[in-house]
Design a protein around this motif. Structure first.
Motif, PDB file in Angstrom:
ATOM      1  N   LYS A 387       0.298  68.174   5.015  1.00 25.35           N
ATOM      2  CA  LYS A 387       0.958  68.193   6.289  1.00 25.35           C
ATOM      3  C   LYS A 387       1.055  66.711   6.798  1.00 25.35           C
ATOM      4  N   LEU A 391       4.735  64.818   7.656  1.00 27.03           N
ATOM      5  CA  LEU A 391       5.064  64.258   8.996  1.00 27.03           C
ATOM      6  C   LEU A 391       5.513  62.951   8.628  1.00 27.03           C
ATOM      7  N   THR A 392       4.684  62.048   8.002  1.00 23.99           N
ATOM      8  CA  THR A 392       4.999  60.496   7.912  1.00 23.99           C
ATOM      9  C   THR A 392       6.324  60.459   7.043  1.00 23.99           C
TER      10      THR A 392
END
Length: 425
Positions: A387, A391-392
């Motif tokens: 996750k 996201l990054t």
């Protein structure tokens, strides 16, 4: 010293912080540059300050050597798959994370002080280049700089693996002093009056108010702050994939090699590309390599060993950075008013570096969103890593939405100079 915090048992957040501290003084470059432009020492605006900066870096490493035990003990540890690796275990009186961070910060302060002076000299000389060859001096200087990093990385890796961190710290203390004779013989005119501090402030303020400055600087700020990395990645390489200190350092070496190659590619080929095109292609390629991190987490390496797969992922990101870095520095030189090259160039790079400091801070905060601790990784729970990587990667890719703020080339930059939309009018 890339893996020393890992060997000291630093947490993921502490590792990110220690990696950030040496670069934190870069946000103060405007003050260093203003001091150099307006307060000469013994009649010199550059060379004395450069000598002070390198001397401060030496003192910080000497303090670290004298205040702690930098030796390491070798132990053999088992890793997944039935293989073993050699770990380095620190002694009881090894430096604390706080002491190490303080010494790193002081070392970085001296380094960036000297760096500002070097940038000022290059900015002054670059403005004297013929129009057709603008940018070649800077690309050559940065190529030499990155070549030095490329040579220093394997040297420090060998020293660390064979002799421990003491040798690396000793070299970091000695090498800055070797520059002092060169600074002494550097040809700089004495008592050259440029302008008063008040006039310098007015000129810099007038420059900052120009749309040709604040619009591209806005892009630089937004782009850098969106370069949020996965702060648990290094821990993942060591805990889950069983990477040794030498392998993690090998990733760093390959990164510096490709960083150098990226600057050379820009100097001889990409310098003809528009600045926007360079950033769009770079952002998309960076997104592609971020996806490769997900493949590595899932264990899909297409027949390659995890080390070689990670090597391509991490190193090519630096290659892209090497290509993207030079257009911004060339643009900064074009924005510098005569007589205030040190302060103005330092101001522009301070904005650049301030955003780069905020990105790791955001990375550190994101570590608490999902469980990406060492214990979770050892238990086989990689859901948090997946996750966090998604996201990054999405945050980094979002920078492509702001490329329109960046001028295409020097002609676009000149047109922005002529634009009437400035707060100074």
């Amino acid at each position: 010293m890339n893996v020393y915090p890992l060997d000291l048992g630093a947490t993921e957040a502490q590792q990110v912080t220690l990696a950030t501290l040496p670069t934190l003084p870069a946000v103060l470059k405007i003050f260093f540059g203003f001091l150099s432009d307006n307060v000469p020492l013994y009649g010199y605006r550059r060379k004395c300050y450069m000598a002070i900066g390198w001397f401060a870096s030496t003192l910080s490493m000497v303090a670290l050597m004298l205040s702690s035990d930098l030796t390491m003990e070798r132990t053999v540890a088992k890793v997944p798959g039935g293989t073993t690796r050699v770990d380095l275990v620190p002694p009881e009186d090894a430096p604390s994370v706080s002491l190490l961070g303080l010494c790193f910060l002081l070392f970085g302060t001296g380094l960036w002080f000297a760096d500002v002076i070097g940038d000022s000299i290059v900015a002054e000389k670059a403005k004297l280049e013929p129009e057709g060859s603008r940018g070649h001096l800077q690309s050559t200087c940065y190529a030499c700089r990155f070549f030095g990093l490329m040579v220093a990385a394997p040297l420090s890796t060998v020293c660390y693996s064979r002799y421990g961190p003491f040798t690396v710290v000793f070299l970091l203390a000695c090498i800055p002093m070797t520059v002092q004779p060169l600074i002494y013989y550097f040809g700089e005119e004495r008592n050259v009056f440029k302008q008063t501090a008040r006039d310098s402030c007015k000129e810099i303020w007038s420059t900052v108010c120009s749309r040709a400055v604040w619009q591209p600087l806005g892009f630089v700020w937004i782009y850098n702050i969106l370069q949020v990395s996965n702060g648990a990645w290094r821990q993942f390489l060591k805990t889950v994939l069983g990477f040794s200190a030498n392998q993690i350092n090998a990733l760093l070496i390959a990164s510096y090699v490709l960083l150098y190659l990226g600057t050379m590619m820009y100097k001889f080929y990409f310098i003809r590309w528009s600045w926007r095109r360079i950033y769009v292609v770079g952002i998309l390629m960076n997104g592609f390599f971020s996806v490769l991190q997900l493949f590595l987490i899932f264990g899909t390496t297409f027949g390659m060993s995890p080390f070689w797969f990670a090597l391509g992922d991490d190193a090519f990101a630096e290659f892209i950075y090497g290509i993207q870095f030079l257009p911004i520095t060339i643009m900064f030189v074009h924005l510098c008013p005569p007589g205030s090259e040190g302060a103005s160039y330092a101001l522009f790079t301070s904005v650049h570096n301030a955003a780069l400091q905020l990105a790791p801070a955001i990375s550190t905060r994101l570590l608490s969103v999902w469980d990406v601790s060492e214990d979770a990784m050892e238990s086989g729970d990689l859901s948090g890593m997946i996750k966090l990587t998604c996201l990054t990667s999405a945050v980094q890719l979002s920078a492509v939405l702001f490329v329109g703020l960046l001028p295409r080339n020097k002609r676009d930059l000149d047109e922005l100079h002529d634009d009437g939309w400035t707060t100074s009018r």
